[in-house]
Scaffold this motif. Sequence first.
Motif, PDB file in Angstrom:
ATOM      1  N   GLN A 240      -5.337   4.742   9.630  1.00 16.08           N
ATOM      2  CA  GLN A 240      -6.408   4.304   8.808  1.00 16.08           C
ATOM      3  C   GLN A 240      -5.744   3.706   7.461  1.00 16.08           C
ATOM      4  N   LEU A 241      -4.649   4.179   6.975  1.00 17.13           N
ATOM      5  CA  LEU A 241      -3.803   3.870   5.829  1.00 17.13           C
ATOM      6  C   LEU A 241      -3.141   2.329   6.295  1.00 17.13           C
ATOM      7  N   VAL A 242      -2.788   2.536   7.445  1.00 14.01           N
ATOM      8  CA  VAL A 242      -1.918   1.273   7.705  1.00 14.01           C
ATOM      9  C   VAL A 242      -3.058  -0.056   8.077  1.00 14.01           C
ATOM     10  N   TYR A 243      -4.265   0.258   8.834  1.00 13.28           N
ATOM     11  CA  TYR A 243      -5.060  -0.720   8.969  1.00 13.28           C
ATOM     12  C   TYR A 243      -5.971  -1.102   7.740  1.00 13.28           C
ATOM     13  N   LYS A 244      -5.766  -0.227   6.514  1.00 10.38           N
ATOM     14  CA  LYS A 244      -6.416  -0.655   5.327  1.00 10.38           C
ATOM     15  C   LYS A 244      -5.455  -1.879   4.711  1.00 10.38           C
ATOM     16  N   ALA A 245      -4.038  -1.488   4.974  1.00 10.51           N
ATOM     17  CA  ALA A 245      -2.972  -2.297   4.308  1.00 10.51           C
ATOM     18  C   ALA A 245      -2.987  -3.746   4.936  1.00 10.51           C
ATOM     19  N   VAL A 246      -3.410  -3.827   6.174  1.00  9.73           N
ATOM     20  CA  VAL A 246      -3.602  -5.089   7.023  1.00  9.73           C
ATOM     21  C   VAL A 246      -4.929  -5.713   7.166  1.00  9.73           C
ATOM     22  N   GLN A 247      -5.861  -5.053   6.478  1.00 10.82           N
ATOM     23  CA  GLN A 247      -7.234  -5.376   6.921  1.00 10.82           C
ATOM     24  C   GLN A 247      -7.414  -6.916   6.669  1.00 10.82           C
TER      25      GLN A 247
ATOM     26  N   GLU B 105       0.939  -1.242   0.038  1.00 15.49           N
ATOM     27  CA  GLU B 105       0.025  -0.079  -0.112  1.00 15.49           C
ATOM     28  C   GLU B 105       0.728   1.273   0.062  1.00 15.49           C
ATOM     29  N   MET B 106       2.067   1.119   0.703  1.00 13.45           N
ATOM     30  CA  MET B 106       2.887   2.254   0.691  1.00 13.45           C
ATOM     31  C   MET B 106       4.505   1.872   0.441  1.00 13.45           C
ATOM     32  N   PRO B 107       4.485   1.845  -0.974  1.00 12.57           N
ATOM     33  CA  PRO B 107       5.986   1.371  -1.316  1.00 12.57           C
ATOM     34  C   PRO B 107       7.235   1.999  -0.555  1.00 12.57           C
ATOM     35  N   ASP B 108       7.125   3.165  -0.236  1.00 17.01           N
ATOM     36  CA  ASP B 108       8.183   3.809   0.478  1.00 17.01           C
ATOM     37  C   ASP B 108       8.454   3.696   1.678  1.00 17.01           C
ATOM     38  N   ALA B 109       7.469   2.936   2.520  1.00 17.92           N
ATOM     39  CA  ALA B 109       7.293   2.649   3.996  1.00 17.92           C
ATOM     40  C   ALA B 109       8.645   1.884   4.488  1.00 17.92           C
ATOM     41  N   GLU B 110       9.033   2.561   5.609  1.00 18.06           N
ATOM     42  CA  GLU B 110      10.058   1.624   6.265  1.00 18.06           C
ATOM     43  C   GLU B 110       9.172   1.223   7.613  1.00 18.06           C
TER      44      GLU B 110
ATOM     45  N   SER C  54       6.791   6.841   6.458  1.00 16.49           N
ATOM     46  CA  SER C  54       6.142   7.030   5.023  1.00 16.49           C
ATOM     47  C   SER C  54       5.814   8.466   4.653  1.00 16.49           C
ATOM     48  N   GLU C  55       6.195   8.722   3.704  1.00 14.71           N
ATOM     49  CA  GLU C  55       5.885  10.199   3.049  1.00 14.71           C
ATOM     50  C   GLU C  55       4.202  10.216   2.838  1.00 14.71           C
TER      51      GLU C  55
END
Length: 86
Positions: free
Chosen positions: A51-58, A14-19, A38-39
């Motif tokens: 919410q962005l993170v929860y969406k990724a691991v939903q 979901e967030m390719p730049d994420a560490e 993440s940027e």
Amino acid sequence: MVTADQVISMIQTEMPDAEVNVNDLTGGGDHLEVTVVSEAFAGRSLVQQHQLVYKAVQSAMSSEAIHALALKTYTPDMWSKVGQSA
């Protein structure tokens, strides 16, 4: 139960730049603390960031592979200001 690598992969999809750093709080693989830098968080409230993170691991949350998830989210700029110690 999911592995740390699986959680990292889900978030980075979901967030390719994420560490991403995953800490298993109980050793059972279903109570996790996740730090994400993440940027994608720029200009978003803390709730929106989570919410962005929860969406990724939903899928893992809905199947209860992840039972509890503690989140720490930062933009790269915020991360550099906290001294990367969080």
